[in-house]
Motif scaffolding. Structure first.
Motif, PDB file in Angstrom:
ATOM      1  N   LYS A  77     -77.679  58.979 -34.107  1.00 42.93           N
ATOM      2  CA  LYS A  77     -77.450  59.815 -32.926  1.00 42.93           C
ATOM      3  C   LYS A  77     -76.324  60.811 -33.168  1.00 42.93           C
ATOM      4  N   HIS A  78     -75.498  60.566 -34.167  1.00 43.93           N
ATOM      5  CA  HIS A  78     -74.367  61.442 -34.480  1.00 43.93           C
ATOM      6  C   HIS A  78     -74.852  62.582 -35.375  1.00 43.93           C
ATOM      7  N   GLN A  79     -74.514  63.790 -35.009  1.00 43.51           N
ATOM      8  CA  GLN A  79     -75.034  64.988 -35.660  1.00 43.51           C
ATOM      9  C   GLN A  79     -74.830  65.019 -37.173  1.00 43.51           C
ATOM     10  N   ALA A  80     -73.692  64.616 -37.662  1.00 38.68           N
ATOM     11  CA  ALA A  80     -73.394  64.737 -39.095  1.00 38.68           C
ATOM     12  C   ALA A  80     -73.884  63.552 -39.920  1.00 38.68           C
ATOM     13  N   ASN A  99     -82.228  62.683 -49.808  1.00 38.53           N
ATOM     14  CA  ASN A  99     -81.847  62.905 -48.409  1.00 38.53           C
ATOM     15  C   ASN A  99     -80.356  63.051 -48.185  1.00 38.53           C
ATOM     16  N   ASP A 100     -79.565  62.899 -49.228  1.00 38.25           N
ATOM     17  CA  ASP A 100     -78.106  62.956 -49.125  1.00 38.25           C
ATOM     18  C   ASP A 100     -77.608  62.042 -48.003  1.00 38.25           C
ATOM     19  N   ALA A 101     -78.216  60.859 -47.905  1.00 39.24           N
ATOM     20  CA  ALA A 101     -77.818  59.898 -46.870  1.00 39.24           C
ATOM     21  C   ALA A 101     -76.339  59.567 -47.033  1.00 39.24           C
ATOM     22  N   ASN A 102     -75.652  59.440 -45.889  1.00 38.93           N
ATOM     23  CA  ASN A 102     -74.232  59.091 -45.950  1.00 38.93           C
ATOM     24  C   ASN A 102     -73.943  57.718 -45.332  1.00 38.93           C
ATOM     25  N   ILE A 103     -74.959  57.073 -44.800  1.00 37.38           N
ATOM     26  CA  ILE A 103     -74.856  55.703 -44.312  1.00 37.38           C
ATOM     27  C   ILE A 103     -76.110  54.952 -44.752  1.00 37.38           C
ATOM     28  N   ILE A 104     -75.918  53.721 -45.189  1.00 35.27           N
ATOM     29  CA  ILE A 104     -77.039  52.842 -45.506  1.00 35.27           C
ATOM     30  C   ILE A 104     -77.123  51.772 -44.419  1.00 35.27           C
ATOM     31  N   SER A 105     -78.329  51.546 -43.927  1.00 34.07           N
ATOM     32  CA  SER A 105     -78.577  50.518 -42.928  1.00 34.07           C
ATOM     33  C   SER A 105     -79.344  49.377 -43.589  1.00 34.07           C
ATOM     34  N   ASN A 135     -82.499  72.349 -49.080  1.00 33.16           N
ATOM     35  CA  ASN A 135     -83.061  73.050 -47.928  1.00 33.16           C
ATOM     36  C   ASN A 135     -83.641  72.057 -46.916  1.00 33.16           C
ATOM     37  N   ARG A 136     -84.284  71.026 -47.410  1.00 32.88           N
ATOM     38  CA  ARG A 136     -84.859  70.010 -46.517  1.00 32.88           C
ATOM     39  C   ARG A 136     -83.777  69.275 -45.750  1.00 32.88           C
ATOM     40  N   VAL A 137     -82.705  68.925 -46.436  1.00 36.89           N
ATOM     41  CA  VAL A 137     -81.602  68.221 -45.786  1.00 36.89           C
ATOM     42  C   VAL A 137     -80.979  69.107 -44.715  1.00 36.89           C
ATOM     43  N   GLN A 138     -80.835  70.381 -45.007  1.00 42.39           N
ATOM     44  CA  GLN A 138     -80.276  71.305 -44.010  1.00 42.39           C
ATOM     45  C   GLN A 138     -81.167  71.403 -42.781  1.00 42.39           C
ATOM     46  N   LYS A 139     -82.447  71.228 -42.933  1.00 43.61           N
ATOM     47  CA  LYS A 139     -83.373  71.291 -41.799  1.00 43.61           C
ATOM     48  C   LYS A 139     -83.341  70.046 -40.920  1.00 43.61           C
ATOM     49  N   ILE A 140     -82.726  68.978 -41.413  1.00 45.71           N
ATOM     50  CA  ILE A 140     -82.637  67.756 -40.615  1.00 45.71           C
ATOM     51  C   ILE A 140     -81.791  67.988 -39.384  1.00 45.71           C
ATOM     52  N   ALA A 141     -80.665  68.678 -39.534  1.00 44.21           N
ATOM     53  CA  ALA A 141     -79.782  68.957 -38.384  1.00 44.21           C
ATOM     54  C   ALA A 141     -80.502  69.862 -37.401  1.00 44.21           C
ATOM     55  N   CYS A 142     -80.357  69.544 -36.137  1.00 43.02           N
ATOM     56  CA  CYS A 142     -81.064  70.324 -35.108  1.00 43.02           C
ATOM     57  C   CYS A 142     -80.080  71.098 -34.225  1.00 43.02           C
ATOM     58  N   SER A 143     -78.992  71.543 -34.813  1.00 44.50           N
ATOM     59  CA  SER A 143     -77.986  72.271 -34.019  1.00 44.50           C
ATOM     60  C   SER A 143     -78.366  73.725 -33.839  1.00 44.50           C
TER      61      SER A 143
END
Length: 143
Positions: A77-80, A99-105, A135-143
């Motif tokens: 839910k957090h934008q970044a 995906n340049d994931a920054n958290i693993i669940s 480019n794909r990772v940049q498209k993930i953000a919906c700001s």
């Protein structure tokens, strides 16, 4: 590296093993997780991890709940944040590479503790490939 970790009641044993491994590797750990199996609400432990990563207090985050889904939904839910629900070390590697994931669940009820530690190791050791994935990772953000 500084790693933020949070877990609900399904993950105290996982967190303990992961924190032990992280500290043995020389990482600093910010612990937001519960240490007991008494029922708690995973968002109470996921949001602080997401904030640590999003606000730069941690390089990466690790979140753990029974299925891995609820806490993953919470942190995403957090934008970044780009959190990936991982079941294998191969998925953990791809989450970082593509995906340049920054958290693993981690789904505690569907993985073993040694498997979870191995996924974390792979996640932290795998770099983002960039290139066509950027480019794909940049498209993930919906700001």
């Amino acid at each position: 590296m500084r790693i933020s970790i949070g877990n609900d009641h399904a993950g105290p044993d996982y967190k303990k093993a992961i924190v032990h491994w992280l500290q043995n590797q020389g990482h600093e750990v910010i612990n937001h997780g519960t240490d007991t199996e008494a029922s708690v609400d995973y968002p109470d432990f996921g949001h602080p991890v997401a904030l640590d990563v999003a606000e730069g207090r941690a390089d990466f985050g690790i979140v753990i709940c029974g299925s891995g889904n609820g806490i993953n939904m919470t942190v995403n839910k957090h934008q970044a944040i780009r959190s990936a629900l991982c079941w294998t070390k191969e998925i953990a590697a791809l989450a970082r590479q593509h995906n340049d994931a920054n958290i693993i669940s981690i789904p505690a009820r569907f993985t073993a503790v040694p498997q979870a530690v191995e996924m974390v190791a792979t996640f932290l050791e795998t770099p983002f490939e960039g290139g066509r994935h950027q480019n794909r990772v940049q498209k993930i953000a919906c700001s």
